[in-house]
Design a protein around this motif. Structure first.
Motif, PDB file in Angstrom:
ATOM      1  N   CYS A 181       1.824   0.297  -2.654  1.00 43.03           N
ATOM      2  CA  CYS A 181       2.903   0.735  -3.394  1.00 43.03           C
ATOM      3  C   CYS A 181       2.526   0.482  -4.798  1.00 43.03           C
ATOM      4  O   CYS A 181       2.359  -0.443  -5.408  1.00 43.03           O
ATOM      5  CB  CYS A 181       4.009   0.001  -3.234  1.00 43.03           C
ATOM      6  N   CYS A 184       5.121  -1.406  -7.554  1.00 49.11           N
ATOM      7  CA  CYS A 184       4.929  -3.093  -7.252  1.00 49.11           C
ATOM      8  C   CYS A 184       3.376  -3.670  -7.004  1.00 49.11           C
ATOM      9  O   CYS A 184       3.683  -4.794  -7.177  1.00 49.11           O
ATOM     10  CB  CYS A 184       5.842  -3.004  -6.041  1.00 49.11           C
ATOM     11  N   CYS A 238       6.659  -1.043   1.643  1.00 41.12           N
ATOM     12  CA  CYS A 238       6.665  -2.102   0.773  1.00 41.12           C
ATOM     13  C   CYS A 238       7.414  -3.257   0.916  1.00 41.12           C
ATOM     14  O   CYS A 238       8.583  -3.310   1.185  1.00 41.12           O
ATOM     15  CB  CYS A 238       6.865  -1.499  -0.609  1.00 41.12           C
ATOM     16  N   CYS A 241       9.766  -3.350  -2.554  1.00 39.86           N
ATOM     17  CA  CYS A 241      10.990  -2.368  -2.894  1.00 39.86           C
ATOM     18  C   CYS A 241      11.348  -1.478  -1.602  1.00 39.86           C
ATOM     19  O   CYS A 241      10.802  -1.487  -0.733  1.00 39.86           O
ATOM     20  CB  CYS A 241      10.623  -1.412  -4.095  1.00 39.86           C
ATOM     21  N   SER A 244       8.796   2.639  -1.204  1.00 41.50           N
ATOM     22  CA  SER A 244       7.391   3.098  -0.493  1.00 41.50           C
ATOM     23  C   SER A 244       7.517   3.009   0.957  1.00 41.50           C
ATOM     24  O   SER A 244       7.492   1.782   1.446  1.00 41.50           O
ATOM     25  CB  SER A 244       6.282   2.589  -1.207  1.00 41.50           C
TER      26      SER A 244
HETATM   27 ZN   LIG Z   1       7.335  -1.203  -3.857  1.00 44.42          ZN
END
Ligand SMILES: [Zn+2]
Length: 312
Positions: A181, A184, A238, A241, A244
């Motif tokens: 990701c 992030c 991910c 978050c 992804s």
């Molecule tokens: Zn992420």
């Protein structure tokens, strides 16, 4: 028609400086330590099978070290990882020969006498190594199945050995199957074999999923499936978050080999297809592994920066 490349995860190709140094460091340490151990195991153990297994483990070990170094160092460039694998594969071969020739001098009095070696010496000089290798090829060092391989027979065995070490290193080094990701700056968590589905036609399933007809997955999940001939779903999400999320589906057939051991044949149907967070939740619920982990909502600006991987 939509560009299908945009439906799949694409490595950003990023090679951070720290990652490069770390990856090389891991590879060099593993190549040095493992080639030393390997050389002495192969020289002193009398069993051919042990040597064959050691050969595979040696290449595997160096490859894993490079792979882990690259993952921890956040290297998102499989080609670069493979290139490091090539260099480390060659380094491993060079070092294991140096150590092996040293072991041979320590263990073989004939060799030392004929070559006028008074004190066994660890040499990294290619010319010196070549001389010693030639002596071994002419005279042979060890027996196998009642004979002592020399000449072309021995060169062939060495070539096979080198190929195993080199290929294992390169393939494993560049074999990161996860996703990264970028907003992030973190690797996805992989839920491997989260779900098993009924097998079906590859092409139809692939185009259904690429066109977001995800209900096809439910149909295949509720249908009968044979655990030894089914589709396996792996999710890459991910940890930070909801933006992804990727899905890999492989067709796996389990067969028995000649020794009665189970052997898995995998065929990839989709590799890290981009999927929405809702589908992840849905599949986790279907698998009964839905966790109540609360994810932080990523900042809006970050999402704008990273909407979809851009087509090149
Ligand atoms: Zn992420």
């Amino acid at each position: 028609m939509e560009n299908l490349g945009e439906r799949y995860y694409r490595d950003s190709g990023a090679v951070p400086l720290f990652g490069t140094v770390f990856m090389l460091g891991c590879g060099i340490v593993a190549a040095t330590v493992l080639s030393f151990i390997y050389a002495f195991v192969v020289y002193w153990n009398p069993f051919v099978y042990v040597s064959v297994v050691a050969t595979g483990l040696f290449g595997l070990g160096v490859g894993i070290a490079v792979n882990v170094g690259g993952t921890l160092g956040k290297v998102r460039n499989p080609l670069y990882a493979r290139l490091v694998g090539v260099v480390m594969g060659l380094l491993s071969l060079y070092l294991c020969w140096a150590f092996y020739l040293w072991a041979a001098q320590k263990g073989d009095a004939d060799m030392c006498r004929q070559l006028g070696i008074l004190e066994p010496e660890l040499s990294f000089d290619p010319m010196r190594m070549y001389e010693l290798i030639q002596w071994i090829a002419d005279n042979g060092l060890w027996g196998m199945f009642g004979g002592t391989p020399t000449g072309w027979g021995l060169y062939s065995l060495w070539a096979i050995e080198a190929a195993i070490i080199f290929l294992a290193t390169v393939v494993i080094a560049g074999g990161n199957e996860s996703a990264f990701c970028e907003p992030c700056n973190v690797w996805a968590d992989d839920a491997e074999n989260l779900l098993q589905l009924e097998n079906t036609g590859y092409e139809d399933l692939r185009s259904d999923l690429e066109d977001e007809r995800y209900e096809r997955l439910d149909e295949l999940h509720t249908g009968e499936h044979n655990a030894k001939d089914c589709l396996r779903v792996t999710l890459h999400t991910c940890p930070k978050c909801d933006e992804s999320n990727f899905m890999t589906i492989k067709h796996v057939v389990v067969t028995l080999d000649n020794d009665g051991d189970e052997q898995e044949d995998e065929t990839e149907i989709v590799n890290r297809l981009i999927i929405p967070a809702e589908l992840v939740t849905h599949l986790q619920t279907a698998a009964g592994t839905k966790t109540q982990k609360k994810k932080a909502k990523p900042q809006a600006e970050e999402i704008e920066d990273y909407d979809e991987p851009e087509a090149e």
